[in-house]
Design a protein around this motif. Structure first.
Motif, PDB file in Angstrom:
ATOM      1  N   ASP A   8       0.875  -0.966  -0.223  1.00  0.00           N
ATOM      2  CA  ASP A   8      -0.054  -0.077  -0.096  1.00  0.00           C
ATOM      3  C   ASP A   8       0.896   1.235  -0.013  1.00  0.00           C
ATOM      4  N   ASN A  11       0.078   5.722   4.465  1.00  0.00           N
ATOM      5  CA  ASN A  11       0.340   5.606   5.582  1.00  0.00           C
ATOM      6  C   ASN A  11       1.378   4.183   5.612  1.00  0.00           C
ATOM      7  N   GLN A  17      -2.540  11.980   6.556  1.00  0.00           N
ATOM      8  CA  GLN A  17      -3.229  12.278   7.867  1.00  0.00           C
ATOM      9  C   GLN A  17      -3.866  13.832   7.568  1.00  0.00           C
ATOM     10  N   HIS A  41     -13.814  12.066   3.524  1.00  0.00           N
ATOM     11  CA  HIS A  41     -13.252  10.554   3.167  1.00  0.00           C
ATOM     12  C   HIS A  41     -13.977   9.983   2.067  1.00  0.00           C
ATOM     13  N   ASP A  45     -12.991   8.784  -1.769  1.00  0.00           N
ATOM     14  CA  ASP A  45     -13.005   7.669  -2.301  1.00  0.00           C
ATOM     15  C   ASP A  45     -13.612   7.739  -3.749  1.00  0.00           C
ATOM     16  N   ASP A 164      -0.357  -3.434   4.450  1.00  0.00           N
ATOM     17  CA  ASP A 164      -1.379  -2.177   4.342  1.00  0.00           C
ATOM     18  C   ASP A 164      -1.746  -1.737   5.758  1.00  0.00           C
ATOM     19  N   ASP A 165      -2.230  -0.377   6.058  1.00  0.00           N
ATOM     20  CA  ASP A 165      -2.299  -0.041   7.429  1.00  0.00           C
ATOM     21  C   ASP A 165      -3.867  -0.338   7.776  1.00  0.00           C
ATOM     22  N   ARG A 166      -4.629  -0.355   6.719  1.00  0.00           N
ATOM     23  CA  ARG A 166      -6.223  -0.705   7.310  1.00  0.00           C
ATOM     24  C   ARG A 166      -6.444  -2.232   7.499  1.00  0.00           C
ATOM     25  N   ASP A 168      -9.222  -3.565   7.245  1.00  0.00           N
ATOM     26  CA  ASP A 168     -10.454  -4.095   6.411  1.00  0.00           C
ATOM     27  C   ASP A 168      -9.649  -4.511   4.743  1.00  0.00           C
ATOM     28  N   ASN A 169      -8.624  -3.668   4.648  1.00  0.00           N
ATOM     29  CA  ASN A 169      -7.769  -3.972   3.452  1.00  0.00           C
ATOM     30  C   ASN A 169      -7.399  -5.359   3.639  1.00  0.00           C
ATOM     31  N   GLN A 182      -0.179  -6.106   8.711  1.00  0.00           N
ATOM     32  CA  GLN A 182      -0.828  -5.054   8.912  1.00  0.00           C
ATOM     33  C   GLN A 182       0.115  -4.013   9.313  1.00  0.00           C
ATOM     34  N   GLU A 184       2.099  -1.210  10.875  1.00  0.00           N
ATOM     35  CA  GLU A 184       1.878  -0.311  11.973  1.00  0.00           C
ATOM     36  C   GLU A 184       3.100   0.718  12.332  1.00  0.00           C
TER      37      GLU A 184
END
Length: 206
Positions: A8, A11, A17, A41, A45, A164-166, A168-169, A182, A184
């Motif tokens: 990703d 982030n 941010q 947001h 999208d 990826d940071d999210r 859900d992804n 994930q 972080e």
């Protein structure tokens, strides 16, 4: 065994941010009013899904004239929202490429904004393959975007390692059988790449 690493961008390689920018320039109270009144947001999208960046911002500004200055700022100073770079992550991207590991991007990013970001961040042109949502017409975490990457690159899902940071992804990728991490922070990502045998500790250290 990992055959390709998928990054990703927001982030992970570049901080994203927007609230921080508006806090700095307009104050927290005005930022809360802005984000509480305008779903910025969701607006973003639309851009990430392939709609024209300028047209979407103009449409949003027309809907919320009381926030016209701030919405124009999102447009005119967008690169300040997509900053700064996360240098250790860029180092890891380049270290993998030096080792001959194929590296792909999979990012929710608009067509115009991605092209604009390329003029500031040269490392965005260094991926072996780019999977940019605006060009693809679908955004994460929709299963179709992961399927499109698999079909295009020909790498088996279980041989892809995706960060990826999210959550859900990450969950959507895991559901297709991808290996995932994930994000972080870059140190944790470096440790995962070392654990997978893709980089040595020295190679993963800036």
């Amino acid at each position: 065994m990992i055959d390709a690493v998928v990054f990703d961008i927001g982030n992970v390689l570049i901080e994203w941010q927007p609230e921080r920018h508006f806090d700095r320039h307009y104050g927290e109270d005005r930022r809360r009013d802005l984000f509480g009144s305008v779903d910025l947001h969701a607006m973003n999208d639309r851009v990430d899904g392939g709609e024209n960046f300028h047209a979407v911002l103009k449409d949003t500004e027309a809907q919320y004239p009381e926030f016209a200055v701030e919405i124009r700022d999102w447009h005119d100073n967008w690169i300040q929202l997509a900053s700064p770079v996360i240098p250790h992550s860029v180092h890891l991207l380049r270290a993998l490429r030096r080792k001959g590991v194929p590296v792909f991007s999979l990012t929710n990013f608009g067509i115009e904004t991605f092209d604009y970001a390329l003029t500031f961040y040269s490392f965005l042109s260094e991926f072996d393959r780019d999977y940019v949502s605006g060009r693809m017409g679908v955004i994460k975490p929709a299963p179709r975007i992961y399927e499109m990457l698999e079909q295009d690159c020909g790498v088996a899902p279980e041989r892809l390692l995706f960060t990826d940071d999210r959550a859900d992804n990450i969950q959507a990728a895991s559901a297709r059988g991808w290996q995932t991490h994930q994000f972080e922070g870059p140190q944790g990502w470096a440790e995962r790449l070392i654990a997978e045998g893709l980089l040595t500790p020295q190679e993963a250290t800036p």
